[in-house]
Write a protein that holds these residues in place. Structure first.
Motif: not given
Length: 237
Positions: A27-28, A44-45, A50-51, A72-73
């Motif tokens: 999912d990530h 973007t990993n 973080r999401l 979210v950062e």
């Protein structure tokens, strides 16, 4: 150097997607890949992790409002818009599938073709030409408006219909137009255009299944008229 590493990493991720699809992604990694298109250079990993930590699941990330996503950062307005667009697109996709499944019966006879086109044309005040592109079993792949004219005429473009059929890899085409102020009966021009389109499609190995003419809740089949050399109005029940 950092930019080159990000570029090579993104190329590898994209290549993995092209070869295996999302089934090969956690999912990530799905979120990481998606964010490539909104965040040009950054890694973007970490943002993807973080999401998921913030919202708990992939579907919850996609359902989250843009304002919450931006908390979210690493998520700015552009990335938030992309994520919310993806969720909206999934919803739109499902609506379209549901709409098409309403017409799951094959359009393989005059009654079914008439029942399919009447609801789409009976309230039109101008002449409108629709083309339904069919698979080998007669099921609708796509239906589109090909032309719109005045109250007594619409221009038929065989090239446009043939191009649409080829694009859909259709085996057959059913067309329909309406007579807003007339009867469900073909004119001499309707018969001539039908023959021209039939010939053009036949040259491409595509069948013109029928040409349906709609007038309010009635329709006629040009194919049936040509075969029987008579007109019998059919009222939809």
């Amino acid at each position: 150097m950092a930019d080159q590493l990000h570029t090579h990493h993104r190329q590898r991720v994209l290549e993995r997607f092209r070869r295996f699809g999302l089934a090969a992604f956690a999912d990530h990694e799905v979120l990481e890949l998606l964010l490539f298109f909104a965040i040009p250079r950054a890694d973007t990993n970490g943002t993807a992790h973080r999401l998921l930590e913030r919202f708990g699941s992939l579907h919850a990330v996609l359902e989250a409002p843009a304002a919450q996503l931006q908390q979210v950062e690493g998520i700015g307005p552009r990335a938030a818009d992309l994520l919310t667009l993806c969720f909206a697109l999934v919803s739109r996709y499902q609506m379209d599938v549901d709409r098409m499944e309403q017409y799951s019966e094959p359009l393989n006879n005059a009654e079914r073709i008439g029942a399919y086109f009447i609801p789409q044309l009976q309230t039109e005040r101008e002449e409108v030409l629709l083309a339904a592109y069919l698979d080998g079993a007669g099921r609708v792949i796509k239906c589109e408006e090909v032309a719109r004219g005045g109250r007594s005429h619409v221009q038929v473009d065989p090239y446009k219909i043939a191009s649409g059929a080829l694009f859909c890899q259709a085996a057959g085409v059913a067309i329909a137009h309406n007579h807003p102020n007339g009867a469900a009966r073909p004119s001499e021009q309707d018969l001539r255009v039908t023959a021209e389109l039939e010939s053009a499609l036949r040259g491409l190995g595509i069948e013109l299944v029928d040409h349906c003419i709609v007038a309010r809740d009635k329709f006629c089949s040009v194919k049936r008229i040509r075969a029987a050399q008579q007109y019998i109005p059919i009222t939809r029940r």
